[in-house]
Write a protein that holds these residues in place. Structure first.
Motif, PDB file in Angstrom:
ATOM      1  N   ALA A 173       1.056  -1.285   0.063  1.00  9.67           N
ATOM      2  CA  ALA A 173      -0.013  -0.049   0.060  1.00  9.67           C
ATOM      3  C   ALA A 173       0.894   1.311   0.047  1.00  9.67           C
ATOM      4  CB  ALA A 173      -0.872   0.150   1.022  1.00  9.67           C
ATOM      5  N   GLN A 174       2.143   1.311   0.615  1.00  8.03           N
ATOM      6  CA  GLN A 174       2.753   2.310   0.524  1.00  8.03           C
ATOM      7  C   GLN A 174       3.598   2.836  -0.678  1.00  8.03           C
ATOM      8  OE1 GLN A 174       5.401   0.578   3.855  1.00  8.03           O
ATOM      9  NE2 GLN A 174       4.759   2.682   4.993  1.00  8.03           N
ATOM     10  N   GLN A 175       3.371   1.942  -1.724  1.00 12.44           N
ATOM     11  CA  GLN A 175       3.924   2.467  -2.932  1.00 12.44           C
ATOM     12  C   GLN A 175       2.734   3.271  -3.740  1.00 12.44           C
ATOM     13  OE1 GLN A 175       4.208  -0.815  -6.071  1.00 12.44           O
ATOM     14  NE2 GLN A 175       2.665  -1.874  -5.094  1.00 12.44           N
ATOM     15  N   PHE A 176       1.769   3.426  -3.150  1.00 15.18           N
ATOM     16  CA  PHE A 176       0.710   4.428  -3.645  1.00 15.18           C
ATOM     17  C   PHE A 176       0.473   5.645  -3.157  1.00 15.18           C
ATOM     18  CE2 PHE A 176      -0.633  -0.046  -4.768  1.00 15.18           C
ATOM     19  CZ  PHE A 176      -0.215   0.022  -6.093  1.00 15.18           C
ATOM     20  N   ASP A 177       0.268   6.803  -3.583  1.00 15.58           N
ATOM     21  CA  ASP A 177      -0.013   8.127  -2.941  1.00 15.58           C
ATOM     22  C   ASP A 177      -1.511   7.790  -2.067  1.00 15.58           C
ATOM     23  OD1 ASP A 177       2.165   9.404  -3.603  1.00 15.58           O
ATOM     24  OD2 ASP A 177       1.380  10.259  -5.426  1.00 15.58           O
ATOM     25  N   THR A 178      -2.426   7.133  -3.003  1.00 12.26           N
ATOM     26  CA  THR A 178      -3.783   6.906  -2.399  1.00 12.26           C
ATOM     27  C   THR A 178      -4.313   5.508  -2.802  1.00 12.26           C
ATOM     28  OG1 THR A 178      -4.768   7.679  -4.555  1.00 12.26           O
ATOM     29  CG2 THR A 178      -4.532   9.193  -2.637  1.00 12.26           C
ATOM     30  N   ILE A 179      -5.080   4.877  -1.915  1.00  8.32           N
ATOM     31  CA  ILE A 179      -5.499   3.423  -2.073  1.00  8.32           C
ATOM     32  C   ILE A 179      -6.896   3.560  -1.851  1.00  8.32           C
ATOM     33  CG2 ILE A 179      -3.451   2.359  -1.324  1.00  8.32           C
ATOM     34  CD1 ILE A 179      -4.877   1.683   1.185  1.00  8.32           C
ATOM     35  N   TYR A 180      -7.930   2.572  -2.340  1.00  6.90           N
ATOM     36  CA  TYR A 180      -9.264   2.616  -2.377  1.00  6.90           C
ATOM     37  C   TYR A 180      -9.504   1.527  -1.213  1.00  6.90           C
ATOM     38  CZ  TYR A 180      -9.007   4.820  -6.690  1.00  6.90           C
ATOM     39  OH  TYR A 180      -8.788   5.700  -7.718  1.00  6.90           O
ATOM     40  N   VAL A 181     -10.279   1.853  -0.397  1.00  6.79           N
ATOM     41  CA  VAL A 181     -10.743   0.878   0.498  1.00  6.79           C
ATOM     42  C   VAL A 181     -12.366   1.031   0.740  1.00  6.79           C
ATOM     43  CG1 VAL A 181      -8.693   0.723   2.054  1.00  6.79           C
ATOM     44  CG2 VAL A 181     -10.446   2.557   2.710  1.00  6.79           C
ATOM     45  N   SER A 182     -13.032   0.064   1.381  1.00  2.64           N
ATOM     46  CA  SER A 182     -14.464   0.261   1.685  1.00  2.64           C
ATOM     47  C   SER A 182     -14.672   1.412   2.218  1.00  2.64           C
ATOM     48  CB  SER A 182     -14.970  -0.975   2.634  1.00  2.64           C
ATOM     49  OG  SER A 182     -16.592  -0.680   2.617  1.00  2.64           O
ATOM     50  N   GLY A 183     -15.808   2.065   1.753  1.00  2.00           N
ATOM     51  CA  GLY A 183     -16.498   3.209   2.643  1.00  2.00           C
ATOM     52  C   GLY A 183     -17.286   3.017   3.682  1.00  2.00           C
TER      53      GLY A 183
END
Length: 169
Positions: A125-135
């Motif tokens: 996850a740290q390789q991305f500026d943002t990640i998608y998770v459940s809202g």
């Protein structure tokens, strides 16, 4: 911060991000029942490698743990248990999700569970500026900075996914 969101449209996960002044975006999609993360990513157009699912496991000690991993990967339960200081862990039964987390299957977010359980996030996850998770409900996805997410849920970034299917050279 998310814009144009009325109070009825917000979930506990969104409220927690706002209370902590963490910017996020939401993606809503039509869905009446559980669909897996891969189908959710396909439906919303989010990149598979940047989209994470939230799983809950229980250790031999009876403690619950939150595991946040890429949707296309599987948990290495032995590695996760070692990291969490448990002899072993196992995934909770689907029927227990709501009782333990306050969320329904397919809408389980690492944010805003009934309790703040020890949480680990797959280090990729740290390789991305943002990640998608459940809202926090079926039909809602949050785009958030992984470091900010980890800070709010007091999570550690570690490697705990199965590697036997990887073919990287």
């Amino acid at each position: 911060m998310a814009k144009n969101k009325d109070k009825e449209g917000k979930t506990n996960a969104m409220r927690i991000l706002e209370r902590n002044k963490i910017p996020y975006e939401t993606i809503s999609y039509e869905c009446d029942e559980f669909i897996d993360g891969l189908h959710t990513a396909e439906k919303t157009g989010t990149p598979v490698e940047q989209t994470f699912k939230t799983l809950v496991a229980q250790g031999k000690s009876k403690e619950y743990y939150v595991l946040v991993i890429p949707i296309a990967e599987e948990v290495d339960l032995k590695a996760a248990a070692r990291i969490l200081g448990e002899k072993s862990i196992e995934m909770i039964h689907v029927k227990d999700i709501t009782k333990i987390t306050g969320y329904v299957r397919g809408g389980c977010s690492p944010l805003g569970m009934k309790k703040l359980y020890p949480t680990i996030i797959q280090e990729s996850a740290q390789q991305f500026d943002t990640i998608y998770v459940s809202g926090g409900r079926i039909g809602s996805t949050i785009l958030v900075n992984p470091n900010a997410l980890a800070q709010v849920v007091n999570a550690k970034f570690v490697d705990f996914t199965e590697k036997d299917r990887e073919t990287d050279v």
